[in-house]
Write a protein that holds these residues in place. Structure first.
Motif, short mmCIF file in Angstrom:
data_model
loop_
_atom_site.label_atom_id
_atom_site.label_comp_id
_atom_site.label_asym_id
_atom_site.label_seq_id
_atom_site.Cartn_x
_atom_site.Cartn_y
_atom_site.Cartn_z
N GLU A 37 0.84 -1.19 0.00
CA GLU A 37 0.00 0.00 0.00
C GLU A 37 0.87 1.23 0.00
O GLU A 37 1.89 1.28 0.69
N GLY A 38 0.47 2.21 -0.79
CA GLY A 38 1.23 3.45 -0.88
C GLY A 38 0.34 4.58 -1.35
O GLY A 38 -0.89 4.44 -1.41
N ILE A 39 0.95 5.69 -1.70
CA ILE A 39 0.22 6.87 -2.15
C ILE A 39 0.77 7.27 -3.52
O ILE A 39 1.99 7.35 -3.69
N PHE A 52 5.93 4.63 -0.91
CA PHE A 52 5.68 3.58 0.08
C PHE A 52 6.39 3.94 1.38
O PHE A 52 7.51 4.43 1.36
N GLU A 53 5.73 3.67 2.50
CA GLU A 53 6.38 3.81 3.80
C GLU A 53 6.34 2.46 4.48
O GLU A 53 5.35 1.74 4.37
N ASN A 54 7.42 2.12 5.18
CA ASN A 54 7.42 0.83 5.86
C ASN A 54 7.43 1.01 7.37
O ASN A 54 7.37 2.13 7.87
N GLU A 55 7.52 -0.10 8.07
CA GLU A 55 7.43 -0.05 9.53
C GLU A 55 8.65 0.60 10.17
O GLU A 55 8.63 0.91 11.35
N TYR A 56 9.71 0.82 9.41
CA TYR A 56 10.91 1.45 9.96
C TYR A 56 10.93 2.96 9.73
O TYR A 56 11.95 3.60 9.88
N GLU A 57 9.80 3.51 9.35
CA GLU A 57 9.63 4.95 9.13
C GLU A 57 10.53 5.48 8.01
O GLU A 57 10.95 6.63 8.03
N THR A 58 10.83 4.63 7.05
CA THR A 58 11.58 5.09 5.88
C THR A 58 10.63 5.17 4.69
O THR A 58 9.66 4.44 4.61
#
Length: 88
Positions: A37-39, A52-58
């Motif tokens: 999922e992304g924008i 895309f953003e992942n769980e590591y805030e990158t």
């Protein structure tokens, strides 16, 4: 045969979804697919960018071409008001 009007319609559909949250399924070959999922961040003449953003805030930005959607290498589903709308 790829029609120019088909690519134009896909580009127009993507442009209306800039800033929207999407679910993107990309075929990676050999029966492997990635669903994320992304924008949709931006649209250009021959590509569009998904953030895309992942769980590591990158943050990661990936570009896809409109031909990827036409050839079904990439499927984009727009998540609007908890409804899913297919872009094709």
């Amino acid at each position: 045969m790829i029609e120019k009007c088909d690519l134009f319609q896909i580009k127009k559909d993507i442009e209306t979804c800039i800033g929207e949250k999407v679910q993107l399924k990309a075929n990676k070959g050999r029966k492997k697919a990635v669903i994320r999922e992304g924008i949709i961040e931006n649209s250009y003449p021959s590509i569009f960018i998904v953030k895309f953003e992942n769980e590591y805030e990158t943050t990661r930005r990936v570009s896809y071409s409109y031909t990827d959607i036409l050839t079904k290498a990439v499927e984009v589903v727009v998540c609007k008001d908890n409804r899913k709308i297919q872009v094709s």
